[in-house]
Design a protein around this motif. Sequence first.
Motif, PDB file in Angstrom:
ATOM      1  N   UNK A  30       0.856  -1.183   0.000  1.00  0.00           N
ATOM      2  CA  UNK A  30       0.000   0.000   0.000  1.00  0.00           C
ATOM      3  C   UNK A  30       0.896   1.239   0.000  1.00  0.00           C
ATOM      4  N   UNK A  31       0.592   2.207  -0.832  1.00  0.00           N
ATOM      5  CA  UNK A  31       1.483   3.367  -0.993  1.00  0.00           C
ATOM      6  C   UNK A  31       1.554   4.230   0.259  1.00  0.00           C
ATOM      7  N   UNK A  32       0.511   4.210   1.082  1.00  0.00           N
ATOM      8  CA  UNK A  32       0.512   5.038   2.297  1.00  0.00           C
ATOM      9  C   UNK A  32       1.171   4.332   3.477  1.00  0.00           C
ATOM     10  N   UNK A  33       0.728   3.122   3.759  1.00  0.00           N
ATOM     11  CA  UNK A  33       1.241   2.404   4.930  1.00  0.00           C
ATOM     12  C   UNK A  33       2.557   1.684   4.653  1.00  0.00           C
ATOM     13  N   UNK A  34       2.842   1.401   3.376  1.00  0.00           N
ATOM     14  CA  UNK A  34       3.991   0.606   2.948  1.00  0.00           C
ATOM     15  C   UNK A  34       3.974  -0.805   3.543  1.00  0.00           C
ATOM     16  N   UNK A  35       2.766  -1.280   3.871  1.00  0.00           N
ATOM     17  CA  UNK A  35       2.586  -2.661   4.316  1.00  0.00           C
ATOM     18  C   UNK A  35       2.084  -3.490   3.141  1.00  0.00           C
ATOM     19  N   UNK A  36       2.309  -4.794   3.219  1.00  0.00           N
ATOM     20  CA  UNK A  36       1.839  -5.686   2.169  1.00  0.00           C
ATOM     21  C   UNK A  36       0.324  -5.607   2.044  1.00  0.00           C
ATOM     22  N   UNK A  37      -0.146  -5.672   0.799  1.00  0.00           N
ATOM     23  CA  UNK A  37      -1.583  -5.613   0.560  1.00  0.00           C
ATOM     24  C   UNK A  37      -1.955  -6.633  -0.531  1.00  0.00           C
ATOM     25  N   UNK A  38      -3.095  -7.305  -0.413  1.00  0.00           N
ATOM     26  CA  UNK A  38      -3.445  -8.394  -1.341  1.00  0.00           C
ATOM     27  C   UNK A  38      -4.046  -7.889  -2.657  1.00  0.00           C
ATOM     28  N   UNK A  39      -3.298  -7.084  -3.377  1.00  0.00           N
ATOM     29  CA  UNK A  39      -3.820  -6.462  -4.604  1.00  0.00           C
ATOM     30  C   UNK A  39      -2.959  -6.785  -5.834  1.00  0.00           C
ATOM     31  N   UNK A  61       3.751 -10.403  -6.711  1.00  0.00           N
ATOM     32  CA  UNK A  61       3.739 -10.627  -8.160  1.00  0.00           C
ATOM     33  C   UNK A  61       5.073 -11.243  -8.545  1.00  0.00           C
ATOM     34  N   UNK A  62       5.036 -12.045  -9.592  1.00  0.00           N
ATOM     35  CA  UNK A  62       6.269 -12.655 -10.090  1.00  0.00           C
ATOM     36  C   UNK A  62       6.561 -12.125 -11.485  1.00  0.00           C
ATOM     37  N   UNK A  91      -0.516   3.659 -10.683  1.00  0.00           N
ATOM     38  CA  UNK A  91      -1.889   4.013 -11.042  1.00  0.00           C
ATOM     39  C   UNK A  91      -2.887   3.542  -9.988  1.00  0.00           C
ATOM     40  N   UNK A  92      -2.552   2.452  -9.304  1.00  0.00           N
ATOM     41  CA  UNK A  92      -3.434   1.868  -8.289  1.00  0.00           C
ATOM     42  C   UNK A  92      -3.094   2.345  -6.880  1.00  0.00           C
ATOM     43  N   UNK A  93      -2.206   3.325  -6.773  1.00  0.00           N
ATOM     44  CA  UNK A  93      -1.738   3.832  -5.478  1.00  0.00           C
ATOM     45  C   UNK A  93      -1.073   2.715  -4.665  1.00  0.00           C
ATOM     46  N   UNK A  94      -0.190   1.978  -5.364  1.00  0.00           N
ATOM     47  CA  UNK A  94       0.558   0.887  -4.753  1.00  0.00           C
ATOM     48  C   UNK A  94       2.050   1.114  -4.969  1.00  0.00           C
ATOM     49  N   UNK A  95       2.850   0.453  -4.164  1.00  0.00           N
ATOM     50  CA  UNK A  95       4.301   0.484  -4.310  1.00  0.00           C
ATOM     51  C   UNK A  95       4.806  -0.950  -4.459  1.00  0.00           C
ATOM     52  N   UNK A  96       6.031  -1.095  -4.930  1.00  0.00           N
ATOM     53  CA  UNK A  96       6.677  -2.396  -5.032  1.00  0.00           C
ATOM     54  C   UNK A  96       8.004  -2.364  -4.281  1.00  0.00           C
ATOM     55  N   UNK A  97       8.395  -3.511  -3.770  1.00  0.00           N
ATOM     56  CA  UNK A  97       9.712  -3.655  -3.139  1.00  0.00           C
ATOM     57  C   UNK A  97      10.202  -5.070  -3.406  1.00  0.00           C
ATOM     58  N   UNK A  98      11.491  -5.298  -3.162  1.00  0.00           N
ATOM     59  CA  UNK A  98      12.030  -6.612  -3.560  1.00  0.00           C
ATOM     60  C   UNK A  98      13.132  -7.111  -2.632  1.00  0.00           C
ATOM     61  N   UNK A  99      12.835  -7.169  -1.352  1.00  0.00           N
ATOM     62  CA  UNK A  99      13.752  -7.812  -0.411  1.00  0.00           C
ATOM     63  C   UNK A  99      13.190  -9.182  -0.030  1.00  0.00           C
ATOM     64  N   UNK A 100      14.034 -10.032   0.554  1.00  0.00           N
ATOM     65  CA  UNK A 100      13.644 -11.408   0.852  1.00  0.00           C
ATOM     66  C   UNK A 100      12.484 -11.541   1.804  1.00  0.00           C
ATOM     67  N   UNK A 109      -1.546 -12.813   8.213  1.00  0.00           N
ATOM     68  CA  UNK A 109      -2.475 -11.904   7.540  1.00  0.00           C
ATOM     69  C   UNK A 109      -2.473 -12.075   6.025  1.00  0.00           C
ATOM     70  N   UNK A 110      -1.638 -12.934   5.499  1.00  0.00           N
ATOM     71  CA  UNK A 110      -1.516 -13.085   4.049  1.00  0.00           C
ATOM     72  C   UNK A 110      -2.661 -13.919   3.487  1.00  0.00           C
ATOM     73  N   UNK A 111      -3.186 -13.489   2.355  1.00  0.00           N
ATOM     74  CA  UNK A 111      -4.254 -14.212   1.661  1.00  0.00           C
ATOM     75  C   UNK A 111      -3.650 -15.023   0.514  1.00  0.00           C
ATOM     76  N   UNK A 112      -4.070 -16.274   0.422  1.00  0.00           N
ATOM     77  CA  UNK A 112      -3.543 -17.167  -0.607  1.00  0.00           C
ATOM     78  C   UNK A 112      -4.278 -16.944  -1.930  1.00  0.00           C
TER      79      UNK A 112
END
Length: 381
Positions: A30-39, A61-62, A91-100, A109-112
């Motif tokens: 999420x672009x505001x919280x910078x927490x993982x989001x199921x989007x 995403x892969x 465009x979706x107000x999301x961010x990406x990151x790529x650490x392990x 809290x993760x959704x499969x």
Amino acid sequence: MKKEQIGGLEFKTNNTELTLGVELELQVLDADSLLLTPRAAEIIELCETDKVVPEFFQSTIEIISETCINAHEIREDLKGSIDKAYQKANQLHLKLASTGTHPLADYRERLVTPSKRYHDLIDRNQWLIRRMAVYGMHVHVGMKSGDACIRYNYFFMHFLPHILALSGSSPFWQGMYTGLSSCRPTTYEALPTAGMPYLVKDWAEFEKLYSFLLKSKAINSMKDLWWDLRPSPQHGTLELRFCDEPATLKEALAIVAFVHALAFWFRDHEEEWNHSHTPLKHWIFRENKWRAIRYGLHAQIVTTRNGKTTILYKDIQDWLKKVEPYSRQLKYGEYLQVVKQIIEKGNSSERQYKIFESNHDFMDVIRQNVKEFESGEPIWV
């Protein structure tokens, strides 16, 4: 496409030996919280390409490359897909990151992602697989035969700690500093078909092992072998699966180029290697992996059966000298220079910990991780 079949397990081979393919697993934030989001599905839908695909959790995403001849082609391929995913995420107000790992992610809290295969994996592995909110890079190296794949597999087992340490980017787990350079591999260790591969002498022996695993219902297909290294017969490759997801594209390309240069060295020096190198025991491979997990580039790895050790980063430096002719031939100087910088200035785990150590604020760490991903290169303090 040539096909080699021994005992029923077909190994497909491409005309060009030592091709490359890369898979990257990215965090969706999420672009505001910078927490993982199921989007993740929203980004994938907008990208409209089979190079950006779903993964086990809906917050991942892969990115998948085409089969490429060298690291230069990999760079162009991955950069195109990453740029597209980044644009759609914005465009979706999301961010990406790529650490392990994401430093604050709670796996509960993760959704499969809805999928029969993922449902079956959960049914079999239960809590063990639900913990795996982790991110990695897989590197495929094209092989000319199944037997060649087994030989390269054994060779690259010696470099598992080297490559893992260069990629190290997972020092935190659920809001806690683990004290490890890479905690991601430990989530795999508990799974019955993950971790260090079983050693076999040739493709025929691997085929027998695979048949037994199928017959005994230990696995349902090759996809259920989550070993650190494994043959991928359907692609005609050896797949290196043990890397943390590199924090930046620049580091990912450096590691891919190092892997490729090593593969070329082994192609031309296999006989020399076999005569000069004393085979290591499985427990030594396992010990070296653990030391890289714990200490990263500063691990003391065991290099002989009589217990001789060397500092991991020094061994990488020695091998960079050995593969120099292939670096020149492949024009990999810029990539392998980044390997040298990682050794000198620190991998992602070291960079993250330095930020955390200053004020114990995980959000500062996450902001830095996002900034590095977006810039495409490490930011050394």
